[in-house]
Design an enzyme around this catalytic site. Structure first.
Site, PDB file in Angstrom:
ATOM      1  CG  HIS A   2      -2.108   0.932   1.024  1.00 47.09           C
ATOM      2  ND1 HIS A   2      -1.899   2.336   1.435  1.00 47.09           N
ATOM      3  CD2 HIS A   2      -3.385   0.595   0.673  1.00 47.09           C
ATOM      4  CE1 HIS A   2      -3.047   2.837   1.128  1.00 47.09           C
ATOM      5  NE2 HIS A   2      -4.131   1.888   0.609  1.00 47.09           N
TER       6      HIS A   2
ATOM      7  CG  ASP B 179      -7.988  -3.911  -3.450  1.00 48.09           C
ATOM      8  OD1 ASP B 179      -7.315  -2.983  -3.501  1.00 48.09           O
ATOM      9  OD2 ASP B 179      -9.466  -3.622  -3.483  1.00 48.09           O
TER      10      ASP B 179
HETATM   11  C1  SDX Z   1      -5.995   0.329  -3.094  1.00 41.04           C
HETATM   12  O1  SDX Z   1      -4.396   4.768  -1.962  1.00 41.04           O
HETATM   13  C2  SDX Z   1      -5.133   3.977  -1.448  1.00 41.04           C
HETATM   14  O2  SDX Z   1      -5.574   4.474  -0.393  1.00 41.04           O
HETATM   15  C3  SDX Z   1      -5.634   2.978  -2.438  1.00 41.04           C
HETATM   16  C4  SDX Z   1      -6.649   1.961  -1.763  1.00 41.04           C
HETATM   17  C5  SDX Z   1      -8.114   2.901  -1.512  1.00 41.04           C
HETATM   18  O3  SDX Z   1      -8.891   2.373  -0.611  1.00 41.04           O
HETATM   19  O4  SDX Z   1      -8.188   3.806  -2.215  1.00 41.04           O
HETATM   20  O5  SDX Z   1      -6.162   1.564  -0.473  1.00 41.04           O
HETATM   21  C6  SDX Z   1      -7.191   1.064  -2.649  1.00 41.04           C
HETATM   22  O6  SDX Z   1      -5.452   0.714  -4.325  1.00 41.04           O
HETATM   23  C7  SDX Z   1      -5.189  -0.431  -2.371  1.00 41.04           C
HETATM   24  C8  SDX Z   1      -3.860  -1.197  -3.115  1.00 41.04           C
HETATM   25  C9  SDX Z   1      -4.292  -2.287  -4.005  1.00 41.04           C
HETATM   26  N1  SDX Z   1      -3.351  -2.583  -4.870  1.00 41.04           N
HETATM   27  C10 SDX Z   1      -2.740  -3.622  -5.042  1.00 41.04           C
HETATM   28  O7  SDX Z   1      -2.909  -4.408  -4.126  1.00 41.04           O
HETATM   29  C11 SDX Z   1      -1.641  -4.137  -6.173  1.00 41.04           C
HETATM   30  C12 SDX Z   1      -0.329  -4.625  -5.442  1.00 41.04           C
HETATM   31  N2  SDX Z   1       0.262  -3.647  -4.822  1.00 41.04           N
HETATM   32  C13 SDX Z   1       1.466  -3.049  -5.588  1.00 41.04           C
HETATM   33  O8  SDX Z   1       0.891  -2.357  -6.837  1.00 41.04           O
HETATM   34  C14 SDX Z   1       1.777  -1.730  -4.550  1.00 41.04           C
HETATM   35  O9  SDX Z   1       1.754  -2.325  -3.381  1.00 41.04           O
HETATM   36  C15 SDX Z   1       1.163  -0.563  -4.495  1.00 41.04           C
HETATM   37  C16 SDX Z   1       0.612   0.055  -5.772  1.00 41.04           C
HETATM   38  C17 SDX Z   1      -0.246  -0.695  -3.721  1.00 41.04           C
HETATM   39  C18 SDX Z   1       1.927   0.332  -3.872  1.00 41.04           C
HETATM   40  O10 SDX Z   1       3.198   0.410  -4.589  1.00 41.04           O
HETATM   41  P1  SDX Z   1       4.461   1.387  -4.179  1.00 41.04           P
HETATM   42  O11 SDX Z   1       4.338   2.510  -3.554  1.00 41.04           O
HETATM   43  O12 SDX Z   1       5.547   1.088  -5.194  1.00 41.04           O
HETATM   44  O13 SDX Z   1       4.822   0.248  -2.835  1.00 41.04           O
HETATM   45  P2  SDX Z   1       6.055   0.325  -2.286  1.00 41.04           P
HETATM   46  O14 SDX Z   1       6.850   1.747  -2.516  1.00 41.04           O
HETATM   47  O15 SDX Z   1       5.682   0.122  -0.828  1.00 41.04           O
HETATM   48  O16 SDX Z   1       7.077  -0.894  -2.765  1.00 41.04           O
HETATM   49  C19 SDX Z   1       8.276  -1.174  -1.932  1.00 41.04           C
HETATM   50  C20 SDX Z   1       8.747  -2.203  -2.729  1.00 41.04           C
HETATM   51  C21 SDX Z   1       9.139  -2.314  -4.050  1.00 41.04           C
HETATM   52  O17 SDX Z   1      10.203  -3.255  -4.166  1.00 41.04           O
HETATM   53  P3  SDX Z   1      11.803  -2.598  -4.258  1.00 41.04           P
HETATM   54  O18 SDX Z   1      11.672  -1.600  -5.517  1.00 41.04           O
HETATM   55  O19 SDX Z   1      11.889  -1.770  -2.914  1.00 41.04           O
HETATM   56  O20 SDX Z   1      12.657  -3.913  -4.347  1.00 41.04           O
HETATM   57  O21 SDX Z   1       7.835  -3.533  -2.591  1.00 41.04           O
HETATM   58  C22 SDX Z   1       7.712  -3.850  -3.770  1.00 41.04           C
HETATM   59  C23 SDX Z   1       7.933  -2.803  -4.649  1.00 41.04           C
HETATM   60  O22 SDX Z   1       8.306  -3.301  -6.166  1.00 41.04           O
HETATM   61  N3  SDX Z   1       6.048  -4.290  -3.964  1.00 41.04           N
HETATM   62  C24 SDX Z   1       5.840  -5.318  -4.195  1.00 41.04           C
HETATM   63  C25 SDX Z   1       4.129  -5.233  -4.052  1.00 41.04           C
HETATM   64  N4  SDX Z   1       4.065  -3.949  -3.628  1.00 41.04           N
HETATM   65  C26 SDX Z   1       5.263  -3.275  -3.504  1.00 41.04           C
HETATM   66  N5  SDX Z   1       6.414  -6.487  -4.707  1.00 41.04           N
HETATM   67  C27 SDX Z   1       5.207  -7.452  -4.596  1.00 41.04           C
HETATM   68  N6  SDX Z   1       4.033  -7.490  -4.605  1.00 41.04           N
HETATM   69  C28 SDX Z   1       3.681  -6.491  -4.248  1.00 41.04           C
HETATM   70  N7  SDX Z   1       2.137  -6.554  -4.189  1.00 41.04           N
END
Ligand code: SDX
Length: 396
Positions: A273, A331
């Site tokens: 998130h 989700d």
């Molecule tokens: C919603 O904003 C809101 O409030 C949204 C929401 C709402 O109510 O409106 O809460 C609803 O959209 C919830 C989120 C739903 N999305 C997902 O579940 C999709 C999977 N999640 C990812 O796409 C991701 O976690 C995000 C988009 C939600 C957040 O992305 P970020 O900000 O890039 O995550 P981060 O910076 O914390 O990532 C840190 C690391 C990164 O790796 P490194 O580059 O450091 O090696 O964690 C990795 C990211 O690549 N990472 C994941 C991951 N999410 C982040 N790796 C594997 N699986 C994941 N789900």
């Protein structure tokens, strides 16, 4: 310092706006709607009470609740012409493509509530949108499966009405089951608002131009569709089903290896998130609802639920996920609950949009109601080509 909440200066420089509606503490995993913890709202209130709270700042008393429910109930039908709009879509169109069109099309019908700067218009359009979203989502579903539309019934609660419009047919009545109706109502509450997420910021920016409320909400629907945002519940369930096809719990190690492999671009959908770097409080409530619903349906041995719980266990213990603070978000379990209720995966995000509509409206009205607001105009840092002269075509 904004009231009782303090922020470090670095955070303040990134804040897009001030708001009184929703408070999130991503480190503590805390979510408040107008100061009330989501855990209390989700277990002690219903969705329309939560709508009243988000729109008005206070929970309704019994009289206000009856009046608000009556208003919403009387606006659940949509103009009959909307059916012809639906007919323009292919039957296999994604429900979010249909919803983006239908919500925008509402602008063409309700001219007495399109002036966003008129408080009465804002009030009427809010009621109309909240009331009509379940009808539109159910119509999009029925259109996709080739069944006739089921009209809303005024003697049913908001969520029971939605379930009936989804699952009744002219040949067979649908008697809403209390456990399932309460579960869908809780899903609506948990998805109602979430501070300045991507789709809410879209609605604020779109509405700041003075466009009508229906168009601004349609912009939110379009943004929510994305798999990194509201589309994640559909993607999370598809992911679980894919892992199940790979061999389920026995093959989970192989799947986790793919997620850790940067080149695979495979994400653990429903995890992570932008704000929560602790457990998403909504995910905890959704997991409880999951067990309640599957228990009521005698499906506690559902392999997809077992797989989800195993994935969550790994993610909470595995250093890769712990280091990245990747916890289940709202989700992750919501799709399993909706699938158990009989809602098709393709409709999950449309249901998220149904629930989030009240949050989008509350945030939009908060912005428009501020006499200081102006049209949004984000600036940029230009790092393109320096100024240069055009070269004639025969010399390029
Ligand atoms: C919603 O904003 C809101 O409030 C949204 C929401 C709402 O109510 O409106 O809460 C609803 O959209 C919830 C989120 C739903 N999305 C997902 O579940 C999709 C999977 N999640 C990812 O796409 C991701 O976690 C995000 C988009 C939600 C957040 O992305 P970020 O900000 O890039 O995550 P981060 O910076 O914390 O990532 C840190 C690391 C990164 O790796 P490194 O580059 O450091 O090696 O964690 C990795 C990211 O690549 N990472 C994941 C991951 N999410 C982040 N790796 C594997 N699986 C994941 N789900």
């Amino acid at each position: 310092q904004t009231g009782k909440f303090t922020y470090d200066p670095g955070f303040l420089s990134t804040a897009a706006c001030q708001s009184k509606i929703t408070y999130i503490d991503g480190d503590k995993g805390e979510l408040l709607y107008r100061g009330y913890p989501i855990e209390q709202l989700a277990t002690q209130c219903d969705f329309l009470e939560t709508c009243y709270l988000l729109l008005n700042g206070e929970l309704p008393n019994a009289t206000q609740k009856t009046e608000f429910n009556g208003l919403v109930t009387r606006h659940t039908m949509v103009n009959e012409q909307m059916q012809f709009f639906l007919r323009g879509f292919r039957r296999d169109a994604h429900p979010m493509a249909v919803m983006t069109g239908l919500v925008g099309a509402l602008s063409a019908f309700y001219h007495d509530s399109t002036d966003i700067n008129n408080p009465q218009h804002r009030e009427i359009s809010a009621i109309r949108l909240i009331a009509k979203m379940p009808t539109l989502v159910a119509m999009a579903y029925k259109y996709g499966i080739g069944q006739p539309y089921i009209y809303p019934k005024n003697d049913l609660s908001y969520s029971a009405n939605f379930m009936r419009m989804m699952f009744a047919t002219p040949c067979e009545e649908y008697v809403p089951n209390d456990v399932l109706t309460r579960a869908i109502d809780r899903i609506f509450i948990l998805h109602a608002d979430h501070e300045q997420n991507a789709s809410t910021s879209t609605v604020r920016l779109c509405g700041s131009s003075g466009t009508n409320p229906f168009a601004a909400i349609a912009a939110g629907v379009a943004c929510l569709w994305g798999p990194a945002h509201g589309g994640a519940n559909e993607a999370a369930l598809n992911m679980l089903e894919d892992v199940q096809k790979m061999g389920g719990v026995e093959k989970i190690g192989e799947f986790i290896k793919q997620v850790k492999d940067k080149n695979s671009n495979v994400k653990l959908m429903g995890f992570g998130h932008r704000v929560y770097k602790n457990y998403d409080p909504r995910a905890k409530l959704m997991r409880e609802t999951c067990h309640e619903v599957l228990g009521a349906l005698g499906k506690t041995n559902d392999p997809i639920l077992k797989l989800a719980m195993e994935l969550e266990k790994i993610a909470l213990e595995d250093e890769y996920f712990v280091a990245r603070k990747l916890y289940p978000n709202v989700d992750f379990y919501s799709g399993i609950v909706q699938r158990a209720i009989g809602i098709p995966v393709s409709l999950f995000t449309a249901i998220f949009a149904l629930a989030r509509t009240v949050g989008w409206i509350a945030q939009l009205n908060e912005m428009i109601g501020d006499p200081e607001y102006k049209i949004g105009r984000p600036r940029q840092l230009y790092n393109g080509a320096s100024k240069r002269d055009v070269v004639a075509l025969d010399k390029r």
